[in-house]
Design a protein around this motif. Structure first.
Motif, PDB file in Angstrom:
ATOM      1  N   UNK A 172       2.827  16.845 -10.280  1.00 37.22           N
ATOM      2  CA  UNK A 172       1.730  17.200  -9.682  1.00 37.22           C
ATOM      3  C   UNK A 172       1.167  16.260  -8.965  1.00 37.22           C
ATOM      4  N   UNK A 173       0.854  16.516  -7.570  1.00 38.60           N
ATOM      5  CA  UNK A 173      -0.155  15.707  -6.728  1.00 38.60           C
ATOM      6  C   UNK A 173      -1.539  15.593  -6.785  1.00 38.60           C
ATOM      7  N   UNK A 174      -2.337  14.826  -6.748  1.00 36.79           N
ATOM      8  CA  UNK A 174      -3.761  14.804  -6.941  1.00 36.79           C
ATOM      9  C   UNK A 174      -4.336  14.437  -5.411  1.00 36.79           C
ATOM     10  N   UNK A 175      -5.556  14.682  -5.137  1.00 35.09           N
ATOM     11  CA  UNK A 175      -6.083  14.257  -3.962  1.00 35.09           C
ATOM     12  C   UNK A 175      -6.052  12.650  -3.769  1.00 35.09           C
ATOM     13  N   UNK A 176      -6.082  11.869  -4.756  1.00 30.74           N
ATOM     14  CA  UNK A 176      -5.835  10.370  -4.439  1.00 30.74           C
ATOM     15  C   UNK A 176      -4.541  10.066  -4.078  1.00 30.74           C
ATOM     16  N   UNK A 177      -3.455  10.717  -4.757  1.00 36.03           N
ATOM     17  CA  UNK A 177      -2.183  10.554  -4.135  1.00 36.03           C
ATOM     18  C   UNK A 177      -2.051  10.910  -2.708  1.00 36.03           C
ATOM     19  N   UNK A 178      -2.543  11.963  -2.298  1.00 34.04           N
ATOM     20  CA  UNK A 178      -2.618  12.380  -0.968  1.00 34.04           C
ATOM     21  C   UNK A 178      -3.187  11.127   0.150  1.00 34.04           C
ATOM     22  N   UNK A 179      -4.216  10.864  -0.440  1.00 33.80           N
ATOM     23  CA  UNK A 179      -5.114   9.907   0.570  1.00 33.80           C
ATOM     24  C   UNK A 179      -4.152   8.546   0.515  1.00 33.80           C
ATOM     25  N   UNK A 180      -3.566   8.273  -0.546  1.00 29.64           N
ATOM     26  CA  UNK A 180      -2.776   6.853  -0.458  1.00 29.64           C
ATOM     27  C   UNK A 180      -1.484   7.290   0.448  1.00 29.64           C
ATOM     28  N   UNK A 181      -1.220   8.335   0.505  1.00 26.98           N
ATOM     29  CA  UNK A 181       0.194   8.713   1.273  1.00 26.98           C
ATOM     30  C   UNK A 181       0.236   9.294   2.732  1.00 26.98           C
ATOM     31  N   UNK A 182      -0.950   9.197   3.046  1.00 23.26           N
ATOM     32  CA  UNK A 182      -0.976  10.011   4.360  1.00 23.26           C
ATOM     33  C   UNK A 182      -0.307   9.237   5.447  1.00 23.26           C
ATOM     34  N   UNK A 183      -0.351   7.940   5.385  1.00 22.30           N
ATOM     35  CA  UNK A 183       0.670   7.146   6.356  1.00 22.30           C
ATOM     36  C   UNK A 183       1.857   6.771   5.986  1.00 22.30           C
ATOM     37  N   UNK A 184       2.390   7.322   4.795  1.00 24.42           N
ATOM     38  CA  UNK A 184       3.714   6.838   4.260  1.00 24.42           C
ATOM     39  C   UNK A 184       4.442   7.863   5.014  1.00 24.42           C
ATOM     40  N   UNK A 185       5.586   7.289   5.833  1.00 24.58           N
ATOM     41  CA  UNK A 185       6.512   8.016   6.604  1.00 24.58           C
ATOM     42  C   UNK A 185       7.622   8.820   5.475  1.00 24.58           C
ATOM     43  N   UNK A 186       7.487   8.570   4.234  1.00 21.25           N
ATOM     44  CA  UNK A 186       8.430   9.145   3.220  1.00 21.25           C
ATOM     45  C   UNK A 186       7.803  10.271   2.960  1.00 21.25           C
ATOM     46  N   UNK A 187       6.389  10.547   3.131  1.00 22.57           N
ATOM     47  CA  UNK A 187       5.918  11.639   2.357  1.00 22.57           C
ATOM     48  C   UNK A 187       5.329  12.727   3.512  1.00 22.57           C
ATOM     49  N   UNK A 188       5.880  14.031   2.838  1.00 22.84           N
ATOM     50  CA  UNK A 188       5.424  15.026   4.107  1.00 22.84           C
ATOM     51  C   UNK A 188       4.413  16.017   3.303  1.00 22.84           C
ATOM     52  N   UNK A 189       3.240  16.180   3.901  1.00 18.27           N
ATOM     53  CA  UNK A 189       2.326  17.101   3.506  1.00 18.27           C
ATOM     54  C   UNK A 189       2.564  18.694   4.120  1.00 18.27           C
ATOM     55  N   UNK A 190       2.745  19.631   3.235  1.00 19.27           N
ATOM     56  CA  UNK A 190       3.074  20.858   3.803  1.00 19.27           C
ATOM     57  C   UNK A 190       2.016  21.944   2.862  1.00 19.27           C
ATOM     58  N   UNK A 191       1.270  22.542   4.172  1.00 20.32           N
ATOM     59  CA  UNK A 191       0.251  23.509   3.824  1.00 20.32           C
ATOM     60  C   UNK A 191       0.862  24.812   3.826  1.00 20.32           C
TER      61      UNK A 191
END
Length: 207
Positions: A172-191
């Motif tokens: 599970x990813x929470x909002x804090x994880x997403x905020x920390x990962x927005x600039x992480x090139x290894x993480x992709x956020x999918x809507x």
């Protein structure tokens, strides 16, 4: 935003779950017909208050009706997040009441293309520690009926199970994880919602 909307991101970050018994993610109608009488099998017809009629009119023998939005999610409370994952205590209570025990094999099926809630139920059960023991029926109720398998209107009354819920927060990813990962090139956020919500035409949900 509900943590469940971020499930895909979490699964990508955490890697695949480790199956406990190696159950396939997808089972066929032939497999289900052969195992329908297995003592440790629990079968769920996934729906909500708007589709309950489909279950009432005829479902796979032994199937229980399960509304994941009411039974496997936090309730809607004005001003608070809703459709979040419930507590371990709630999961334990609901699943045991449905006859699920530590040795249970679970199969979920959709009707009328109710794919997203069925997938959500799979995710929630895997979060509860049942990874490797939950499958989805390929083609759902429509495939079952089209192949001539029997349906029934009889509603089963399961005996209470004994389950040890072991939540797996790593998927599970929470909002804090997403905020920390927005600039992480290894993480992709999918809507993964409907396109209308992503492009702003649908106003019931933000982006």
């Amino acid at each position: 935003m509900s943590t469940l909307f971020l499930a895909g991101l979490a699964l990508a970050a955490a890697g695949p779950a480790s199956p406990q018994s190696g159950a396939p993610l997808i089972v066929t109608t032939t497999w289900l017909a052969q195992h329908l009488s297995d003592r440790d099998l629990v079968l769920f017809h996934i729906g909500d208050q708007n589709t309950k009629q489909v279950y009432d009119e005829g479902h796979i023998p032994g199937a229980q009706f399960l509304n994941p939005f009411q039974e496997l999610s936090t309730p809607r409370v004005e001003g608070a997040l809703f459709l979040e994952l419930p507590s371990a205590e709630v999961l334990d209570s609901v699943l045991e009441a449905r006859g699920i025990s530590d040795q249970t094999r679970i199969v979920l099926y959709s009707a009328r293309q109710y794919f997203t809630p069925t997938s959500r139920t799979l995710f929630t059960l895997e979060y509860a520690g049942l990874a490797g023991r939950v499958s989805i029926l390929d083609g759902g109720l429509e495939a079952w009926k089209s192949e001539g398998h029997a349906i029934t209107t009889e509603v089963p009354a399961p005996a209470r199970g004994r389950l040890s819920v072991r939540p797996n927060p790593a998927i599970v990813a929470d909002a804090d994880f997403v905020r920390r990962s927005l600039e992480n090139s290894r993480v992709r956020l999918v809507d993964a919602r409907d396109t209308s919500y992503y492009n702003g035409r649908g106003t019931r949900q933000g982006r």
